[in-house]
Design a protein around this motif. Structure first.
Motif, PDB file in Angstrom:
ATOM      1  N   GLY A   1       1.095  -1.197   0.436  1.00  0.00           N
ATOM      2  CA  GLY A   1       0.221   0.046   0.436  1.00  0.00           C
ATOM      3  C   GLY A   1       0.927   1.467  -0.405  1.00  0.00           C
ATOM      4  O   GLY A   1      -0.193   1.925  -0.164  1.00  0.00           O
ATOM      5  N   GLU A   2       2.215   1.449   0.838  1.00  0.00           N
ATOM      6  CA  GLU A   2       2.896   2.638   0.610  1.00  0.00           C
ATOM      7  C   GLU A   2       4.018   2.164  -0.129  1.00  0.00           C
ATOM      8  O   GLU A   2       5.138   0.983  -0.067  1.00  0.00           O
TER       9      GLU A   2
ATOM     10  N   GLU B   1      11.336   3.285   7.610  1.00  0.00           N
ATOM     11  CA  GLU B   1      12.108   4.421   8.247  1.00  0.00           C
ATOM     12  C   GLU B   1      11.964   5.683   7.628  1.00  0.00           C
ATOM     13  O   GLU B   1      11.620   7.058   7.944  1.00  0.00           O
ATOM     14  N   GLY B   2      11.601   5.927   6.669  1.00  0.00           N
ATOM     15  CA  GLY B   2      11.273   6.755   4.662  1.00  0.00           C
ATOM     16  C   GLY B   2      10.193   7.222   5.251  1.00  0.00           C
ATOM     17  O   GLY B   2       9.224   7.128   5.544  1.00  0.00           O
ATOM     18  N   GLU B   3      10.091   8.332   3.603  1.00  0.00           N
ATOM     19  CA  GLU B   3       8.824   9.301   3.657  1.00  0.00           C
ATOM     20  C   GLU B   3       7.558   8.290   2.834  1.00  0.00           C
ATOM     21  O   GLU B   3       8.498   7.964   1.671  1.00  0.00           O
ATOM     22  N   VAL B   4       6.626   8.332   2.826  1.00  0.00           N
ATOM     23  CA  VAL B   4       5.749   7.727   1.563  1.00  0.00           C
ATOM     24  C   VAL B   4       5.657   8.947   0.226  1.00  0.00           C
ATOM     25  O   VAL B   4       5.549   9.887   0.406  1.00  0.00           O
ATOM     26  N   ILE B   5       5.380   8.402  -0.643  1.00  0.00           N
ATOM     27  CA  ILE B   5       6.028   9.043  -1.556  1.00  0.00           C
ATOM     28  C   ILE B   5       5.110   8.557  -3.195  1.00  0.00           C
ATOM     29  O   ILE B   5       5.406   9.069  -3.923  1.00  0.00           O
ATOM     30  N   ALA B   6       4.273   6.959  -2.835  1.00  0.00           N
ATOM     31  CA  ALA B   6       3.233   6.765  -3.293  1.00  0.00           C
ATOM     32  C   ALA B   6       2.240   5.895  -2.377  1.00  0.00           C
ATOM     33  O   ALA B   6       3.037   5.465  -1.634  1.00  0.00           O
TER      34      ALA B   6
ATOM     35  N   ARG C   1       5.724  -2.357  -6.966  1.00  0.00           N
ATOM     36  CA  ARG C   1       5.766  -1.886  -8.346  1.00  0.00           C
ATOM     37  C   ARG C   1       4.752  -2.139  -8.877  1.00  0.00           C
ATOM     38  O   ARG C   1       3.588  -2.294 -10.383  1.00  0.00           O
ATOM     39  N   GLU C   2       4.867  -3.864  -9.237  1.00  0.00           N
ATOM     40  CA  GLU C   2       5.152  -5.170 -10.290  1.00  0.00           C
ATOM     41  C   GLU C   2       3.714  -5.278 -10.615  1.00  0.00           C
ATOM     42  O   GLU C   2       2.643  -5.531 -10.948  1.00  0.00           O
TER      43      GLU C   2
ATOM     44  N   TYR D   1       1.953  -0.949  -4.728  1.00  0.00           N
ATOM     45  CA  TYR D   1       2.965  -0.124  -3.688  1.00  0.00           C
ATOM     46  C   TYR D   1       4.120  -1.566  -3.237  1.00  0.00           C
ATOM     47  O   TYR D   1       2.461  -2.045  -2.138  1.00  0.00           O
ATOM     48  N   GLY D   2       4.688  -1.396  -1.956  1.00  0.00           N
ATOM     49  CA  GLY D   2       5.250  -1.938  -1.327  1.00  0.00           C
ATOM     50  C   GLY D   2       6.758  -1.528  -0.533  1.00  0.00           C
ATOM     51  O   GLY D   2       7.245  -0.651  -1.075  1.00  0.00           O
TER      52      GLY D   2
END
Length: 310
Positions: free
Chosen positions: A84-85, A93-98, A191-192, A196-197
């Motif tokens: 989903g993200e 750790e990172g920011e959600v971009i999609a 992506r595939e 998202y994941g």
């Protein structure tokens, strides 16, 4: 002329197979182990992200000369992908971009796995230790630069779907070769599958040739600090180490005499005779009386040392 400085610490040599906890960096772990063992030098064989747990082989003293042979070994990871993200770091750790509301069916996940088995092309994560024009990709990414990281081939020997606890997560196990980024697998799966994941849990359980049962939890090592007698404390720690030669157990082995060992330690080649003499190879290891003497190549009926051990 000034005398060379005597190295600080003990000339202890061997491998400590650490079970690294989450939120503890690999460099931090090496520093802790070096301090606990009062070792002259230490290094690790393959970085684990702070959010990852599990096997971190740490070489002490002369064992650091064998690190490249462990770095090249197969590795096994257990990991969880949250759907989903997509995130900047491809983990928690990172920011959600999609993001997406779509969730993959179990059948779709299983159908995807053969494509990611064998020799595959993989683009490492933006936040990785890959060097771009002499700088680490994660340093450039933190500065907000768009990093172009070229794809490279990696080897996936085995990739299994362990289970799907719910529609939002899937558990996997992968056995892979040097340079594989599990975070990139999660990113590419998502992506595939169109959903998202990112990695939400990652644990390394094997680094060839060290077995999972050789791991020592950090808490067990720290607990030994309570032993007040220094010699007793260091003896207890040393008892947890694995012999330096264990790192080379996947390479051809030659046993030699004391005289031959002396020649090798002086940097000289030795002649290998007899029908049981090993064939030519780039890397082999030599012992005398069970002790590691040298790593080198076998060519022209000779063993030629590249690294020697005192």
């Amino acid at each position: 002329m000034s005398k060379p400085r005597k190295p600080k610490g003990r000339a202890v040599s061997g491998w400590l197979i650490l079970d690294k906890p989450v939120d503890f960096g690999s460099t931090e772990a090496v520093s802790k182990i070096k301090w606990l063992f009062n070792a002259q030098k230490a290094g690790h064989a393959g970085t684990l992200d702070p959010l990852a747990s599990g096997m971190l082989p740490i070489a002490l003293g002369d064992a650091t000369k064998t690190v490249p042979y462990v770095m090249d070994g197969r590795k096994i990871y257990e990991f969880t992908v949250s759907w989903g993200e997509q995130r900047t770091t491809d983990d928690l750790e990172g920011e959600v971009i999609a993001s997406s509301d779509k969730r993959p069916a179990r059948e779709d996940i299983l159908a995807l796995l053969p494509k990611y088995t064998g020799t595959i092309s993989q683009i490492p994560p933006q936040f990785s230790a890959i060097k771009i024009d002499g700088e680490r990709a994660y340093d450039l990414a933190r500065e907000g630069e768009a990093v172009e990281i070229p794809a490279r081939e990696v080897e996936i020997f085995r990739l299994n779907l362990v289970g799907c606890p719910d529609e939002n997560t899937a558990h996997f196990e992968v056995e892979c070769g040097k340079g594989t980024y599990v975070r990139a697998l999660a990113r590419d799966f998502g992506r595939e599958l169109g959903c998202y994941g990112h990695i939400s849990d990652l644990r390394r359980t094997f680094v060839a040739p060290f077995a999972e049962e050789t791991m020592i939890p950090l808490a067990d090592l720290v607990a030994l600090e309570s032993i007040e007698d220094r010699d007793e404390r260091l003896a207890a720690l040393d008892a947890l180490m694995i012999d330096t030669g264990e790192a080379l157990s996947n390479l051809p082995h030659v046993a030699v005499t004391d005289d031959q060992a002396h020649r090798l330690r002086m940097g000289n080649p030795i002649i290998l005779r007899g029908r049981d003499a090993p064939l030519a190879t780039d890397d082999a290891w030599v012992t005398a009386r069970g002790k590691l003497v040298a790593i080198g190549e076998i060519a022209g009926g000779e063993f030629r040392p590249k690294r020697v051990f005192q």
